[in-house]
Motif scaffolding. Structure first.
Motif, mmCIF file in Angstrom:
data_model
loop_
_atom_site.group_PDB
_atom_site.id
_atom_site.type_symbol
_atom_site.label_atom_id
_atom_site.label_comp_id
_atom_site.label_asym_id
_atom_site.label_seq_id
_atom_site.Cartn_x
_atom_site.Cartn_y
_atom_site.Cartn_z
ATOM 1 N N GLN A 170 78.381 -11.689 6.345
ATOM 2 C CA GLN A 170 78.828 -11.489 4.861
ATOM 3 C C GLN A 170 79.870 -10.393 4.896
ATOM 4 O OE1 GLN A 170 75.886 -9.892 2.114
ATOM 5 N NE2 GLN A 170 76.670 -10.993 0.325
ATOM 6 N N CYS A 171 79.498 -9.076 5.485
ATOM 7 C CA CYS A 171 80.558 -8.111 5.726
ATOM 8 C C CYS A 171 81.773 -8.724 6.178
ATOM 9 C CB CYS A 171 79.928 -7.076 6.436
ATOM 10 S SG CYS A 171 78.123 -6.251 5.511
ATOM 11 N N SER B 268 83.256 -11.398 6.425
ATOM 12 C CA SER B 268 83.983 -12.356 5.292
ATOM 13 C C SER B 268 84.588 -11.454 3.965
ATOM 14 C CB SER B 268 83.017 -13.275 4.900
ATOM 15 O OG SER B 268 82.070 -12.917 4.027
ATOM 16 N N LYS B 269 84.093 -10.514 3.899
ATOM 17 C CA LYS B 269 84.539 -9.613 2.876
ATOM 18 C C LYS B 269 85.307 -8.499 3.576
ATOM 19 C CE LYS B 269 80.747 -10.558 -0.622
ATOM 20 N NZ LYS B 269 79.726 -9.932 -1.308
ATOM 21 N N ARG B 270 85.661 -8.465 4.547
ATOM 22 C CA ARG B 270 86.244 -7.555 5.394
ATOM 23 C C ARG B 270 85.847 -6.136 5.141
ATOM 24 N NH1 ARG B 270 92.782 -9.243 4.274
ATOM 25 N NH2 ARG B 270 92.621 -11.315 4.875
#
Length: 266
Positions: A23-24, A26-28
């Motif tokens: 998740q981190c 994918s959200k950069r």
């Protein structure tokens, strides 16, 4: 108490840590190291309970194929988390948490093909534990080498991805690799020495291939460390020799257990 309950809890925690990292990514965003450590150490604690229930029986120590894989994954994750306080190795958890997830489930859900070692043979237990510790350290070195290969390739072709940008500099990655290799080589040396001291015959028919392959892996890692110290080997040379040595060591342990416990009984 059944080992299935702590195994499922550990698997859930490893899954949570993996999903959080993705998740981190994918959200950069940079994953919070404190969260990853807390999740990891709690997972290791629960995983240790399941390992204790699976490994120790009234007859001795049960180290079948899946139990051994689960123990080594536990050790690798634990060593990586401990190293993360002084070295930038958190990126490795992106692949190590899924590995621990798979092995803890396989050990809990699939039938035990364990080999029982007599509990009062303390020398044999020392040899086994040294071997597993050496394999764990050298597994981290192999993961480090694989990450280094990806990083080197993408930087050379000037196409670094977001994932690669989260890595430490190449020099730092390379220095960590050789630190793990040196530590693993020392432990592998102690494991081989303890085997020759405590086992009656390290070249008996049922363990000869394991001994020869372990010695070959020891030689390969030794040549690499010599090449680094004397000739300044680095980059692709270091990566190739590390992965070659790890492949031989993996065949020595898991290859022999796979044949003995799954193929020969058929």
């Amino acid at each position: 108490m059944t080992a299935l309950i702590p195994s499922m809890l550990a698997a859930g925690l490893y899954l949570g840590g993996t999903l959080y990292q993705f998740q981190c990514f994918s959200k950069r965003l940079t994953a919070n190291a404190h969260i990853l450590r807390v999740v990891g150490f709690v997972a290791l604690l629960v995983h240790a309970v399941s390992l204790f229930l699976q490994l120790f029986s009234g007859q001795g120590l049960s180290l079948g194929f899946f139990n051994a894989a689960s123990l080594i994954a536990w050790l690798v994750v634990g060593l990586t988390l401990a190293s993360s306080f002084r070295a930038p190795v958190m990126t490795l958890l992106l692949s190590l948490y899924p590995l621990a997830l798979v092995t803890v489930l396989l050990a809990a859900l699939l039938p035990d093909h364990g080999t029982i070692f007599v509990a009062d043979r303390h020398g044999l237990i020392v040899h086994i534990l040294l071997s597993i510790l050496a394999y764990g350290i050298l597994s981290i070195a192999a993961f480090q080498a694989a990450m280094l290969a990806i990083q080197e390739y993408q930087l050379k072709h000037k196409r670094p991805t977001r994932f690669i940008r989260t890595f430490p500099p190449l020099q730092t990655m390379e220095r960590l690799l050789f630190q793990f290799l040196m530590c693993g080589e020392v432990l592998l040396t102690l494991a081989l020495i303890s085997g020759f001291v405590f086992l009656e015959n390290m070249f008996a028919q049922d363990v000869a291939h394991k001994t020869l392959l372990s010695c070959l892996a020891w030689i390969l890692f030794g040549i690499l460390l010599w090449g680094r110290h004397v000739r300044g080997w680095r980059g692709s040379n270091a990566i190739r020799w590390t992965l070659a040595g790890f492949l031989v060591l993996m065949l020595a342990y898991f290859g022999s257990k796979l044949v003995r416990e799954f193929i020969l009984p058929l």
